[in-house]
Design a protein around this motif. Sequence first.
Motif, short mmCIF file in Angstrom:
data_model
loop_
_atom_site.label_atom_id
_atom_site.label_comp_id
_atom_site.label_asym_id
_atom_site.label_seq_id
_atom_site.Cartn_x
_atom_site.Cartn_y
_atom_site.Cartn_z
N LEU A 51 32.75 -8.56 49.92
CA LEU A 51 34.00 -9.30 49.88
C LEU A 51 34.80 -8.94 48.63
CD1 LEU A 51 35.92 -11.43 51.01
CD2 LEU A 51 34.51 -13.18 49.86
N GLU A 52 34.13 -8.84 47.50
CA GLU A 52 34.82 -8.46 46.27
C GLU A 52 35.47 -7.09 46.40
OE1 GLU A 52 33.30 -7.24 41.93
OE2 GLU A 52 32.88 -9.35 42.43
N LEU A 53 34.77 -6.14 47.00
CA LEU A 53 35.33 -4.80 47.19
C LEU A 53 36.56 -4.85 48.09
CD1 LEU A 53 32.04 -2.74 47.60
CD2 LEU A 53 33.69 -2.57 45.72
N GLU A 54 36.48 -5.61 49.18
CA GLU A 54 37.60 -5.70 50.11
C GLU A 54 38.80 -6.44 49.48
OE1 GLU A 54 37.97 -4.03 52.75
OE2 GLU A 54 35.89 -3.37 53.05
N LEU A 55 38.52 -7.50 48.73
CA LEU A 55 39.60 -8.21 48.03
C LEU A 55 40.33 -7.26 47.08
CD1 LEU A 55 37.87 -11.59 47.07
CD2 LEU A 55 39.78 -11.31 48.66
N ASN A 56 39.56 -6.48 46.32
CA ASN A 56 40.17 -5.58 45.35
C ASN A 56 40.94 -4.45 46.02
OD1 ASN A 56 39.68 -6.73 42.77
ND2 ASN A 56 37.51 -6.33 43.10
N ALA A 57 40.48 -4.00 47.17
CA ALA A 57 41.23 -2.97 47.91
C ALA A 57 42.58 -3.54 48.37
CB ALA A 57 40.42 -2.48 49.10
N ALA A 58 42.57 -4.77 48.87
CA ALA A 58 43.81 -5.40 49.33
C ALA A 58 44.73 -5.69 48.15
CB ALA A 58 43.50 -6.68 50.10
N LEU A 59 44.19 -6.21 47.06
CA LEU A 59 45.00 -6.49 45.88
C LEU A 59 45.62 -5.21 45.31
CD1 LEU A 59 42.67 -9.11 44.16
CD2 LEU A 59 44.96 -9.56 45.10
N ALA A 60 44.89 -4.11 45.37
CA ALA A 60 45.42 -2.83 44.89
C ALA A 60 46.63 -2.38 45.73
CB ALA A 60 44.33 -1.76 44.91
#
Length: 145
Positions: A51-60
Amino acid sequence: MMFSDVLFLRTFAGSFDEQVGEAARDRFLRVVGTRMAERLLLPPCATIEALELELNAALALIQWGTASLHMDRDSRRLLIRHVGLPKVGGLGAPAGTWLLACLAGLYETWIGRQPDATPGCVISWDAGQDCSDGTIVLEYGMAQK
């Protein structure tokens, strides 16, 4: 961002706050964040790490900073340390966090739509926290009574 964009956004935000107040602003911005998250859906994640990886991809993609997640098992709340929220000058509480409620709407939607998410959880934060280093701590869990 161009000067004219910054000028417009700061003027808009200050005028919006004067017209509706902070509580109405935060309700509105939370809805905006929800709608943004609905347009930028996350895939199902089986772990907090995924989830953290996906959140950071979306935030980027939207250039809204980065997040780190930590589960506080004692309080049964997910702690989110967010760095890099776009600022609208010194507006917001804490200062520089005018878009914080919008960010809350993003996180509530993204996390709340994950498999096995507990219904009724919300994002909350301490408006008095020190964000001078650009870090905002949010909590995801059942609403406090």
